[in-house]
Structure formats: C-alpha cells, structure tokens
Design an enzyme around this catalytic site. Structure first.
Site, PDB file in Angstrom:
ATOM      1  N   TYR A 175     -14.519   5.923   8.869  1.00 20.55           N
ATOM      2  CA  TYR A 175     -13.536   6.358   7.873  1.00 20.55           C
ATOM      3  C   TYR A 175     -14.037   5.951   6.490  1.00 20.55           C
ATOM      4  O   TYR A 175     -14.331   4.782   6.250  1.00 20.55           O
ATOM      5  CB  TYR A 175     -12.198   5.686   8.156  1.00 20.55           C
ATOM      6  CG  TYR A 175     -11.044   6.057   7.255  1.00 20.55           C
ATOM      7  CD1 TYR A 175      -9.983   6.813   7.749  1.00 20.55           C
ATOM      8  CD2 TYR A 175     -10.968   5.632   5.934  1.00 20.55           C
ATOM      9  CE1 TYR A 175      -8.898   7.135   6.945  1.00 20.55           C
ATOM     10  CE2 TYR A 175      -9.906   5.957   5.125  1.00 20.55           C
ATOM     11  CZ  TYR A 175      -8.867   6.706   5.636  1.00 20.55           C
ATOM     12  OH  TYR A 175      -7.795   7.026   4.826  1.00 20.55           O
TER      13      TYR A 175
ATOM     14  N   THR B  31      -5.093  10.528  -0.804  1.00 21.58           N
ATOM     15  CA  THR B  31      -6.432  10.333  -0.245  1.00 21.58           C
ATOM     16  C   THR B  31      -6.720  11.341   0.864  1.00 21.58           C
ATOM     17  O   THR B  31      -5.825  12.006   1.378  1.00 21.58           O
ATOM     18  CB  THR B  31      -6.576   8.913   0.348  1.00 21.58           C
ATOM     19  OG1 THR B  31      -5.615   8.741   1.399  1.00 21.58           O
ATOM     20  CG2 THR B  31      -6.382   7.855  -0.720  1.00 21.58           C
TER      21      THR B  31
ATOM     22  N   HIS C 166       0.793  -1.234   0.000  1.00 21.90           N
ATOM     23  CA  HIS C 166       0.000   0.000   0.000  1.00 21.90           C
ATOM     24  C   HIS C 166       0.825   1.284   0.000  1.00 21.90           C
ATOM     25  O   HIS C 166       0.293   2.344  -0.348  1.00 21.90           O
ATOM     26  CB  HIS C 166      -0.939   0.007   1.209  1.00 21.90           C
ATOM     27  CG  HIS C 166      -2.216   0.744   0.974  1.00 21.90           C
ATOM     28  ND1 HIS C 166      -2.335   1.813   0.119  1.00 21.90           N
ATOM     29  CD2 HIS C 166      -3.462   0.559   1.492  1.00 21.90           C
ATOM     30  CE1 HIS C 166      -3.572   2.258   0.124  1.00 21.90           C
ATOM     31  NE2 HIS C 166      -4.279   1.520   0.942  1.00 21.90           N
TER      32      HIS C 166
END
Length: 770
Positions: A587, A600, A471
């Site tokens: 979230y 993001t 990630h």
C-alpha cells in the site's frame, strides 16, 4: 475560589436607601474589547466570504461592469438588446420612481446579472480546464505545447491573489472508473503474488463479478457521484474510520516530529507558549480563509476542504459509530500535566495571549503541586482503548455534574496540549533516541494524550515538540501544512530571549489556569484501568525503528533521471524481498485533492515489473545493465500507477465503494469480500515537506523536520513512512509488532539502507564504465 472572584464583573447591595451598584471598569473594558474583536472577526469573515463567493472576479469588477453599461447608455447604445427596457417595464408604478430612476435601476440590475453570468462562465471554464489531467502523464521538465498552453490558461482564469477556498467551486468531481478497467488493473496488481492456479481462480471470480452484480452496483455508484460532492470521501470517513470499534491509538492515529537537529529553547513552558501562539495565528488566518491555496506544480489548485476541521474538532465515541464534532471560535485550551487537566484561556482583552503570557500560564501548571483526583491520572486512556466501553462510560458517568462539565471543556477545546514530564528527541550519540521519540509521540504512556482530539501538541521537558493526530477528519498533508507554519513561525518570527524565555510583556490581570474537577466512581475507574491495560499491551507490542539515511538524497536520485518516490518504493520492494524472502501486497498512499473533497487513493507498488527488478538484484546470472533496464521499467510503471491514482483511476477506492453499495443492497459478492480482506503487509506513505517554503534549507540546512509515522497495519507486516528532506537526507519511520516472529523493524531498516546503496551502485557502475 479564585476563579469565582475573577468572574465577578459587578456587585450590588440592596438597602433601605436603594440599590448601591458597583461596576468594575476593568471587566467592562474587557467586555468591550472582546465585543470589538468579535465583530471585527465577523466583518473580515464576511468580506472574505464575498471575495471567495465571487472569485475569480472581484467586487470592484462589478463596479467596472456597472459603469461600462451606464456609459454605453449615455452614448445611446443598448448593449442589453432591449433587456434593460423589459426590466424597467416589470418595475412597479410608484411616485418615488421616476423614469430616469427606473432606467438607472434597470441598468444596474442588468449589469449585476451580466457580472454574475460572467463569473459563472469563468468558473465553469476553469472547471473544464481543471478536468484535463494529461499534464500529470507527461515527463517532468518535458511539457508538450498543448500542456504549456493549458497551464497558461489555468493561470489566466485562476485570477489574482486567491484565498484558501477560492477554487472550491471550480474543482472537478472525482470520476468513477469503469468496472472493466478496475478489474483489469486489479488482476494485474495481484499477478506477481499468485501462482498460476491461484491467478486463474481469481480471474474466474473477477470475471463472474464483472458480469453480475458489478453493472448494478456501478449504476448506483455513478448516481451517487452525480448527486454527492465526492463519491468516496464520506463513506471512507464513516466506514474506514468512524465505524471502527478497535482502539485508534497506534491503529489509526499518526505522529509528526519536531526539527531534527535544532531545539530553539530548552525551557518547556517557553517552547509550548511559542508553539501555541503560532497555532493561534495559523487558526486566525484559517478561519478568515487567508492562507494561500495549495497548488500542484504551482498551478493546479488542490482541495482545501479538510483544513476546515484542524482546530476545535473532536472525535466523539458512539456505540455503533463515532462522529466528528467541529465547533467554531473556541477560546480555551486544555493542558495535561502529571495526571491533572487544566483549562487555559487563549484570549485576553479581545486579543490572543502573547507568547510571554502563555509561558507564564504554562509555568504555573508546571509548578502546581496538587495531586490528581481519584481516577484522573489515567482518565485519557479511555480514548486509547476500545470504542464501545468508552462510549458506554461516557454516557453513564460523564453525562451530568462536574464530569460532564470537565469533559465538555476538553471536547470543546481548540486542541489538547500535553506538558510531558519526559525528555525526548534525536540525539546522534544515543542509539535508540529516535525510536523512543517516535513511540512516545505515537502512544506516550497511553493515558497522557487525548487521542480523540483532532491533534495533541506534545511538549517535552527538554523543549522538544511533536504532534499526535487523529486520522478520521483529515490526512497527513493537512497536519503537515499547519506544522510547517508553526515551526517556521516559532523559530524565525517569534523567537526567544537570550535566556530562552518567550518574548513580550505579561499582563498582571490574566486569569489563572483552572484545574478541571472530576468525580469518578470506582466502577468507572475499573473501566479506565481495563482500557489502559489493553492500550498498554498495544503500545508495548510496537517495534519501532527510525532510520536516518544520510548517504545521499533527492539530489543524487534526480541525477539518475528517475522519480525519488519511485526510487524509494523500489528500494522498499527489494528490502522486503530480502527481509522475508517473498513479495507482498503493498500500500502506498497518494492524494486525490485535485478533485473536490478528494482524500487519498492506493498505489499498489508491488508490480510485475518491481518484482522482476528485485529478483534480478539477487540473481548472479543477471548483469548490471539488465538490472538497470528492469529498474527503469519498474520505475516508469510505478510512476504511471501513481498518476492513475491521482487522477481518479485507482483500484481500491472504487472497489471499496462497490462493496458498500453491495452491502446496502444485500448482495453477496465473493470477489469483493476477498479483495477487501487481503492484508497490506507493507504499508507505506511519503510525508510531504516544504509545502509552504517558509524555511530556506540552503541557508538553514539544520532546520529540517524528521517527518512523521504511523503504527503497523498488519500483525505480521511493516508500516513505513518516509520523508525526503532537502537534497541529502531521507528519513524512514519503520513500525512492526514484537509479537510477530516474521518482522524486525531494525532489521528491515538495515535492509532498506542496503537496498538504497545497491540501487545507487547500479548507476555509479554505469557512469564509471562511461
């Protein structure tokens, strides 16, 4: 050894009669072809680099400007207002430069300067246009006249046929919100989660922070936003991902699934070959910058920065922090099968291997009967465990000899391929098939994926595919972009023979896959086993449920005149309230890629409006009309917050960066500590699909992906990823932990299903009354 014989390109012997030299024409031919390919690639990159560098103009426009200036000079008109004469006077005196030559050179220099100035004007005009975000806040399908004019201007200044990186220099920087606005939005976001006394206390702490040290921290942050390309992204990558010392398997890595209903071939080697060849095609276009840039609403360009590191990238472990290693032109792949690692060359004679050739290579690996070397079977579990033991083991046991060479082969590979010995995929008749498929992609056996690679391609025994992605280097839409290309190319371009093999001929001179060699001492094997034990505990604790919601999809939700994302987020709030009897900090990931190097932002989906709606749904005293009214208010609030996040006015990235500045300055802030320690007990994300529109879902409705997912974020919470597939299907990927008595992924999935149906019923009841 076979590979040693294949590596010999020439032989010579020395005798009393001199040197007898024997050259291999075949090897020389391949050396020549490889060189031609390399230079061709450089030439294309150079050409595309020029096209990107002068965008939105083109090299031919330079010639137009030069010819125009020359024409005006011959017409005895001086458009330069004397500048050409001044340039001519600065030229050195030389017998080779006549007056006429100097005049021509001066005109060309002036025309070039004018052309470059026009490019800069066009770029900054486009940058100013892209700094306008009012279009996001207008209702979909109801554009104002000013926005329509703005969109036409953006299209006009965007030029024709942009390349992948054409807009990078025109994208605006991510703005820094004011501290006052961020604190106001933060307090609003936590109001439904706190009682009056708790909220008053939080308000006091927040206002004290706003007076001091917030102004000091904000000044440093504004300075960083002026100096750096993006004030968030580098710190986000470093502190959220690379400095984390906990395992990245499950906790950070995410997965992407294959087509839900279709498997083009059940031959494992053939499916792997087509997928790898499609990835090589994608990489070639990526390296040349030939992919079309992504655009919001088909007009507003999005940042392509993250795409640079899809291939040839590895996360390297460190004692204090990891780092991302990105290389270029990697020509090999590492394949894992039943505990053995193999290197496979991806090029032959200056070209990519054909799918049929790759199939032959992978089949050789599948047929290889050799056993793993001592310590090799679970070696990859080092990448699944804690980062510090892996970093220390890497320095001590993998810094020299065959271990260093083999590890370097893995870390420099284009990507990592696992030929899995299990069969997975969605089967309607098997209750938990999607659950097991997801768990396999997320963590596998904890030692059959190299979790540090940018992504692992996993090919199962029955021909199903999947990805496991690291990630830190990028977010899910980037991986999804590549995956859509691969799946569409595999099914609709490359195809298979009638008996399921890959198409194409096979060269007889292909080098065989090379088995990597290891010399792993018993002490290192102990570290490997401890990493595996920890990883296995993490994997076994993942409670996963895949939920296919087929009652309705995007089509019906749009008829309700609401956003599909807002509809689902409110359903999740209602489901969580029914599941746990309370609301929690939620979230939802949104993107900020309309800004340069944007990644993001967080949308805090639990709001006063959403909690009021969810509470009303189970309140017998509330009428359906009232519930529907509360739904619309909550949906509008959610959409507004999502738009704020997209335009750089979110809460969490700003507070995160203020916290980083406070740590650098040695300033202790109780407010920031409390904010960043709050757990996200419901973490959600929407998986993008049809970014490229390569598959016509109306013609091929079965060619849909199941999307992807991630592990639970909080020990007592849920992780939910969802994908809105076509008009009639929504897939939910739900994760939690077995160790938590408060959660149950299957139960939550049933609550989501019922919440979706209950919200639909509100609209159906209204229609029936009308």
């Amino acid at each position: 050894m076979a590979e040693a014989h294949q590596a010999v390109g020439f032989q010579f012997t020395v005798s009393t009669e001199g040197i007898d030299l024997h050259l291999s024409r075949e090897v020389l031919k391949h050396i020549y072809l490889s060189g031609v390919t390399s230079w061709r690639k450089r030439a294309i990159r150079f050409k595309n680099g020029i096209l990107t560098g002068v965008y939105p103009a083109s090299p031919s426009s330079w010639l137009v400007v030069v010819v125009t200036i020359m024409s005006t000079m011959y017409a005895r008109i001086d458009p330069s207002m004397g500048m050409i004469d001044r340039i001519k006077k600065t030229m050195p005196v030389s017998d080779y430069l006549t007056v006429h030559t100097k005049t021509l050179l001066s005109a060309i220099l002036f025309a070039t300067g004018l052309w470059l100035s026009l490019i800069l004007i066009l770029r900054y005009t486009l940058k100013l246009l892209l700094s306008y975000n009012g279009w996001i806040f207008e209702p979909h399908g109801k554009r104002s006249c000013s926005t329509m004019v703005w969109m036409r201007l953006v299209k006009l200044f965007s030029g024709r046929k942009p390349l992948l990186y054409s807009f990078q220099s025109s994208l605006p920087r991510l703005p820094v919100p004011s501290v006052k606005d961020t604190i106001k939005r933060y307090l609003e976001s936590v109001r439904p989660l706190l009682d009056d006394e708790q909220y008053n206390q939080m308000e006091i702490v927040a206002n004290e922070f706003r007076k001091y040290p917030a102004p000091t921290l904000q000044r440093y942050l504004v300075l960083k936003s002026w100096w750096s390309t993006n004030y968030v992204s580098d710190w986000w990558e470093e502190y959220i991902y690379l400095r984390s010392r906990s395992p990245i398997m499950v906790n950070s890595n995410f997965y992407v699934m294959d087509l839900l209903y279709i498997t083009p071939t059940h031959r494992q080697a053939a499916r792997a070959a087509n997928a790898v060849h499609a990835m090589l095609q994608y990489r070639r276009k990526l390296e040349r910058g030939e992919h079309a840039p992504m655009r919001a609403q088909g007009t507003v360009p999005m940042c392509s920065f993250q795409m640079e590191r899809i291939f040839n990238t590895t996360r390297i472990p460190g004692i204090d922090t990891d780092f991302v290693q990105h290389l270029k032109d990697r020509k090999h792949l590492v394949v894992y099968h039943k505990g053995r690692f193999f290197r496979v060359w991806l090029y032959y004679g200056g070209r990519h291997l054909w799918p049929s050739e790759l199939e032959a290579q992978f089949q050789k690996i599948l047929d290889d009967p050799t056993e793993p070397q001592p310590g090799e079977l679970k070696l990859a579990s080092l990448t699944a465990g804690e980062r510090v033991p892996w970093a220390k083991a890497r320095l001590k046991y993998f810094s020299q000899g065959v271990n260093r060479s083999s590890l370097e082969t893995i870390e420099t590979a284009s990507f990592f391929l696992t030929l899995d010995d299990e069969a997975h995929g969605y089967e309607a008749e098997k209750l938990r098939s999607l659950d097991l498929y997801a768990k396999s992609l997320l963590h596998g056996k904890c030692y059959d994926r190299w979790f540090d690679k940018s992504f692992n391609l996993i090919v199962y025994r029955n021909g199903k595919l999947g990805l496991n992605a690291e990630h830190s280097w990028a977010d899910a839409p980037i991986v999804g972009h590549m995956w859509e290309y691969v799946v569409a190319t595999d099914c609709f371009q490359l195809g298979y023979t009638e008996d399921g093999h890959s198409n194409g001929d096979i060269s007889k001179d292909l080098p065989h896959p090379i088995k990597l060699q290891w010399d792993i001492p018993s002490q290192c094997q102990g570290i490997i086993e401890r990493s595996y034990t920890l990883a296995k505990e993490i994997a076994d604790d993942v409670d996963f449920h895949g939920c296919l919601f087929e009652d309705f999809g995007k089509g019906l939700i749009k008829k309700c005149r609401t956003s599909p994302d807002a509809f689902i987020q409110l359903a999740l709030q209602l489901a969580h309230f029914r599941d746990k009897g309370e609301f929690c900090l939620t979230y939802e990931a949104s993107m900020t890629r309309i800004f340069k190097e944007g990644r993001t932002e967080t949308v805090r989906s639990c709001t006063n409006e959403s909690t009021a709606f969810a509470s009303a749904m189970d309140d017998p005293l509330k009428s359906n009309d009232k519930r529907l009214e509360l739904f619309h208010k909550a949906a509008e609030k959610h959409q507004h917050m999502y738009r704020l996040a997209m335009t750089g006015s979110g809460i969490d990235r700003h507070l995160f960066c203020l916290y980083i500045v406070s740590k650098y300055l040695g300033i202790d802030s109780p407010f920031l500590k409390q904010v960043l320690s709050e757990p996200w007990r419901l973490s959600t994300s929407q998986t993008p699909q049809q970014q490229l529109n390569l598959i016509d879902l109306k013609r091929f409705p079965k060619y849909v992906s199941a999307g992807g997912g991630f592990g639970p974020v909080a020990d007592d919470g849920y992780g939910v990823s969802y994908i809105i597939v076509g008009e009639d299907l929504i897939t939910f990927h739900i994760s939690s932990k077995f160790s938590s008595p408060e959660t149950d992924s299957y139960r939550f999935g049933q609550n989501i299903r019922q919440a979706m149906l209950d919200i639909q019923a509100l609209f159906m009841n209204k229609e029936n009354r009308m």
